[in-house]
Design an enzyme around this catalytic site. Structure first.
Site, mmCIF file in Angstrom:
data_model
loop_
_atom_site.group_PDB
_atom_site.id
_atom_site.type_symbol
_atom_site.label_atom_id
_atom_site.label_comp_id
_atom_site.label_asym_id
_atom_site.label_seq_id
_atom_site.Cartn_x
_atom_site.Cartn_y
_atom_site.Cartn_z
ATOM 1 N N LYS A 145 0.867 -1.187 0.000
ATOM 2 C CA LYS A 145 0.000 0.000 0.000
ATOM 3 C C LYS A 145 0.893 1.222 0.000
ATOM 4 O O LYS A 145 2.023 1.169 0.470
ATOM 5 C CB LYS A 145 -0.858 0.021 1.268
ATOM 6 C CG LYS A 145 -2.094 0.891 1.147
ATOM 7 C CD LYS A 145 -3.235 0.102 0.568
ATOM 8 C CE LYS A 145 -4.437 0.940 0.270
ATOM 9 N NZ LYS A 145 -5.600 0.100 -0.079
ATOM 10 N N ASP A 178 -7.055 4.213 -4.433
ATOM 11 C CA ASP A 178 -7.721 4.075 -3.130
ATOM 12 C C ASP A 178 -8.342 5.456 -2.872
ATOM 13 O O ASP A 178 -8.590 6.201 -3.842
ATOM 14 C CB ASP A 178 -6.709 3.667 -2.034
ATOM 15 C CG ASP A 178 -7.393 3.197 -0.751
ATOM 16 O OD1 ASP A 178 -7.866 2.055 -0.698
ATOM 17 O OD2 ASP A 178 -7.494 3.995 0.213
HETATM 18 P P1 NDP Z 1 -12.947 7.786 -2.860
HETATM 19 O O1 NDP Z 1 -11.877 8.761 -2.642
HETATM 20 O O2 NDP Z 1 -13.507 7.555 -4.194
HETATM 21 O O3 NDP Z 1 -14.190 8.121 -1.901
HETATM 22 C C1 NDP Z 1 -14.020 8.198 -0.520
HETATM 23 C C2 NDP Z 1 -15.334 8.617 0.111
HETATM 24 O O4 NDP Z 1 -15.244 8.472 1.533
HETATM 25 C C3 NDP Z 1 -15.661 10.089 -0.128
HETATM 26 O O5 NDP Z 1 -17.051 10.247 -0.113
HETATM 27 C C4 NDP Z 1 -15.009 10.752 1.073
HETATM 28 O O6 NDP Z 1 -15.562 12.016 1.413
HETATM 29 C C5 NDP Z 1 -15.280 9.749 2.164
HETATM 30 N N1 NDP Z 1 -14.228 9.839 3.166
HETATM 31 C C6 NDP Z 1 -12.912 9.616 2.975
HETATM 32 N N2 NDP Z 1 -12.214 9.831 4.092
HETATM 33 C C7 NDP Z 1 -13.127 10.197 4.997
HETATM 34 C C8 NDP Z 1 -13.023 10.543 6.355
HETATM 35 N N3 NDP Z 1 -11.845 10.560 6.995
HETATM 36 N N4 NDP Z 1 -14.169 10.861 7.014
HETATM 37 C C9 NDP Z 1 -15.367 10.848 6.363
HETATM 38 N N5 NDP Z 1 -15.512 10.530 5.075
HETATM 39 C C10 NDP Z 1 -14.414 10.198 4.415
HETATM 40 O O7 NDP Z 1 -12.392 6.410 -2.239
HETATM 41 P P2 NDP Z 1 -12.905 4.922 -2.469
HETATM 42 O O8 NDP Z 1 -14.371 4.903 -2.672
HETATM 43 O O9 NDP Z 1 -12.024 4.287 -3.455
HETATM 44 O O10 NDP Z 1 -12.552 4.264 -1.050
HETATM 45 C C11 NDP Z 1 -13.490 4.153 0.019
HETATM 46 C C12 NDP Z 1 -13.063 3.044 0.969
HETATM 47 O O11 NDP Z 1 -12.993 1.807 0.257
HETATM 48 C C13 NDP Z 1 -11.677 3.216 1.587
HETATM 49 O O12 NDP Z 1 -11.697 2.668 2.892
HETATM 50 C C14 NDP Z 1 -10.776 2.362 0.691
HETATM 51 O O13 NDP Z 1 -9.613 1.947 1.367
HETATM 52 C C15 NDP Z 1 -11.715 1.209 0.424
HETATM 53 N N6 NDP Z 1 -11.415 0.380 -0.741
HETATM 54 C C16 NDP Z 1 -11.307 0.927 -1.987
HETATM 55 C C17 NDP Z 1 -11.058 0.131 -3.090
HETATM 56 C C18 NDP Z 1 -11.009 0.672 -4.465
HETATM 57 O O14 NDP Z 1 -10.893 -0.128 -5.394
HETATM 58 N N7 NDP Z 1 -11.131 1.972 -4.677
HETATM 59 C C19 NDP Z 1 -10.834 -1.316 -2.933
HETATM 60 C C20 NDP Z 1 -11.043 -1.805 -1.600
HETATM 61 C C21 NDP Z 1 -11.297 -0.970 -0.553
HETATM 62 P P3 NDP Z 1 -14.739 13.363 1.050
HETATM 63 O O15 NDP Z 1 -14.816 13.458 -0.433
HETATM 64 O O16 NDP Z 1 -15.442 14.433 1.774
HETATM 65 O O17 NDP Z 1 -13.346 13.131 1.558
HETATM 66 O O1 2IT Z 2 -7.890 -1.641 -0.675
HETATM 67 C C1 2IT Z 2 -7.839 -2.125 -1.829
HETATM 68 O O2 2IT Z 2 -7.961 -3.333 -2.025
HETATM 69 C C2 2IT Z 2 -7.638 -1.211 -2.957
HETATM 70 N N1 2IT Z 2 -7.580 -0.004 -2.751
HETATM 71 C C3 2IT Z 2 -7.472 -1.756 -4.349
HETATM 72 C C4 2IT Z 2 -6.080 -2.273 -4.558
HETATM 73 C C5 2IT Z 2 -5.751 -2.671 -5.969
HETATM 74 O O3 2IT Z 2 -4.579 -2.975 -6.188
HETATM 75 O O4 2IT Z 2 -6.632 -2.700 -6.838
#
Ligand code: NDP
Ligand code: 2IT
Length: 452
Positions: free
Chosen positions: A125, A165
């Site tokens: 990561k 992420d």
């Molecule tokens: P994005 O940046 O697309 O969206 C994040 C969302 O969560 C936004 O709405 C953001 O609001 C909110 N957010 C982020 N940090 C905070 C915080 N500290 N407090 C409140 N709201 C928060 O990210 P993703 O959708 O990609 O990721 C969301 C979650 O999913 C994370 O935990 C990530 O690790 C996990 N994840 C993502 C994967 C992926 O493929 N993208 C894969 C597996 C897990 P704001 O815009 O106001 O910050």
């Molecule tokens: O938390 C996760 O699994 C991710 N943000 C996606 C990682 C990836 O390599 O697609």
């Protein structure tokens, strides 16, 4: 003192300022007590002591010029946690809260998650405390180019393959890939989540959210139920939340909430397809705030974050299912109790470690269908693995093909967690199932590979 406690005390003493890492280690090691009794070889080979220590940590300066010509300095990281079963693989997070402890927790979770996917990927990561919010495209590009100007020497399609992420989506991956390609003079699958015209896989943007919903559907199947007609609470409004809502709609679920770091909206009439398109445009193109949803749709109410509250009112609505899809520790003990009180009996974690240990205990004590992040959100990295395969083969699979593979992988992960939990005497406990099944694969490989 139990072995789990002993390990945790050691980790805390060594890195006292990394509470999220301690939390992630504690959860895994607690599950492993069941394994270590039956398999003394893991202790003899010091597998736990090795698995909690990153193989390599890279930390670097990221200087860049903002639109005013002023020099800005951020900190960049890449945690190369474990490569026993494949190249390091895992996302990059750009968020002001990013620090070494948070990335170590994410890298640690990633090792077990990637092992569950059935694909050959190790865990890593990275990221930065850079905040893309409020920055121009030009500033984001400058930052990404500077970030990659250091990172490029540590990664490679067979070494370490980053992806997105929080705060890293298609735009950032584009700038990062462009700079890597320029420096290396090589067009390779060194990043995943790429655009469809330049090596990306169909269904990768959808994969995490779709996967979390497929996982929930698999858990419900064990009780002969489906998502049809189920009211669903979803947090976040980024990549994972958007495609969670989309797949819920495909399967007849009724999503009623979305949030960002400023507040949340509650729409009792349901967030349907048209409203979802509005959210996608709002968040991915205009980069606006979720509050605007309630200005546009009168059926919805907006609740700004109230810092005086010690719970999140988003989790305090009547519902059947919850899909936390924002960030770590967004469901505390009080929130978990509220969810149970409101009738929620399915929790599928799109986010990484969104539930505190107190919350997890409440879910387990109430014997609800609780899918922990490292299993439920593994769909994203799984399709990243499929993107790597397509890049190596220099071809592209259709939407239907990738989606079918994603569904098979999520079913496989579900069944593996379910059966492993049963095999180790804790039926229905997907936390133990995921931790143990992920661990066994990596641990056995580590023993095969010797002391490295
Ligand atoms: P994005 O940046 O697309 O969206 C994040 C969302 O969560 C936004 O709405 C953001 O609001 C909110 N957010 C982020 N940090 C905070 C915080 N500290 N407090 C409140 N709201 C928060 O990210 P993703 O959708 O990609 O990721 C969301 C979650 O999913 C994370 O935990 C990530 O690790 C996990 N994840 C993502 C994967 C992926 O493929 N993208 C894969 C597996 C897990 P704001 O815009 O106001 O910050
Ligand atoms: O938390 C996760 O699994 C991710 N943000 C996606 C990682 C990836 O390599 O697609």
């Amino acid at each position: 003192m139990s072995f789990a406690q002993e390990i945790l005390e050691r980790v805390k003493a060594k890195d006292p300022a990394q509470p999220e890492f301690h939390q992630a280690v504690m959860e895994v090691v607690n599950s492993l007590e069941l394994v270590l009794e039956r398999h003394p070889e893991y202790r003899a080979h010091k597998v736990i002591e090795r698995i909690i220590e990153p193989e390599r940590v890279i930390m670097f300066r990221v200087p860049w010029l903002d639109d005013q010509g002023v020099i800005q300095v951020n900190r960049g990281f890449r945690i190369e946690m474990n490569s026993a079963i494949g190249p390091y693989k895992g996302g990059l997070r750009f968020h002001p809260s990013v620090n070494l402890g948070i990335l170590k927790f994410l890298a640690f979770e990633q090792v077990f998650k990637n092992a569950l996917t059935t694909l050959p990927m190790g865990g890593g990561k990275g990221g930065s405390d850079f905040d893309p919010k409020g920055k121009s495209d030009n500033e984001v590009m400058k930052f990404c180019q500077s970030f990659m100007t250091e990172l490029f020497r540590h990664i490679g399609p067979d070494t370490d393959v980053p992806a997105g992420d929080i705060g890293v989506g298609a735009r950032e991956i584009g700038y990062l890939f462009g700079q890597y390609k320029r420096i290396m003079n090589e067009f390779t699958g060194v990043l995943t989540g790429k655009g469809l015209n330049w090596g990306g896989s169909l269904i990768r943007p959808e994969a995490t959210g779709y996967g979390a919903v497929y996982f929930a559907a698999e858990m419900l199947k064990t009780r002969n139920e489906t998502l049809e007609g189920k009211i669903c609470l979803v947090s976040g409004s980024g990549n994972v939340a958007q495609y969670t809502v989309e797949k819920l709609l495909h399967l007849g679920g009724i999503p009623v909430t979305l949030s960002d770091s400023s507040g949340y909206i509650f729409d009792p009439e349901g967030i349907g397809y048209e409203k979802l398109e509005f959210v996608k445009e709002l968040k991915n193109v205009k980069r606006g705030r979720i509050a605007e949803y309630a200005e546009k749709y009168k059926s919805a109410t907006y609740f700004p974050v109230d810092p005086k509250l010690d719970y999140n009112p988003l989790w305090d609505h009547k519902a059947h299912c919850a899909f936390p899809s924002a960030t770590q520790n967004e469901i505390n003990g009080k929130d978990a109790a509220n969810l149970i009180k409101n009738g929620v009996y399915v929790v599928s974690e799109g986010a990484n470690m969104p539930t505190t240990p107190e919350g997890v205990d409440i879910f387990l004590d109430n014997k609800i269908l609780y899918g922990p992040g490292k299993a439920a959100n593994a769909g994203g990295v799984s399709v990243s693995g499929l993107e790597m395969t397509q890049n190596s083969m220099r071809l592209r699979w259709s939407r239907e093909e990738v989606d079918k593979k994603l569904q098979e992988i999520m079913k496989n992960i579900h069944d593996n967690c379910y059966q492993t939990a049963e095999r180790f005497g804790t039926p229905g406990n997907y936390v133990n199932g995921a931790n143990i099944a992920g661990f066994l694969k990596v641990a056995d490989a580590m023993i095969d590979l010797g002391v490295v």
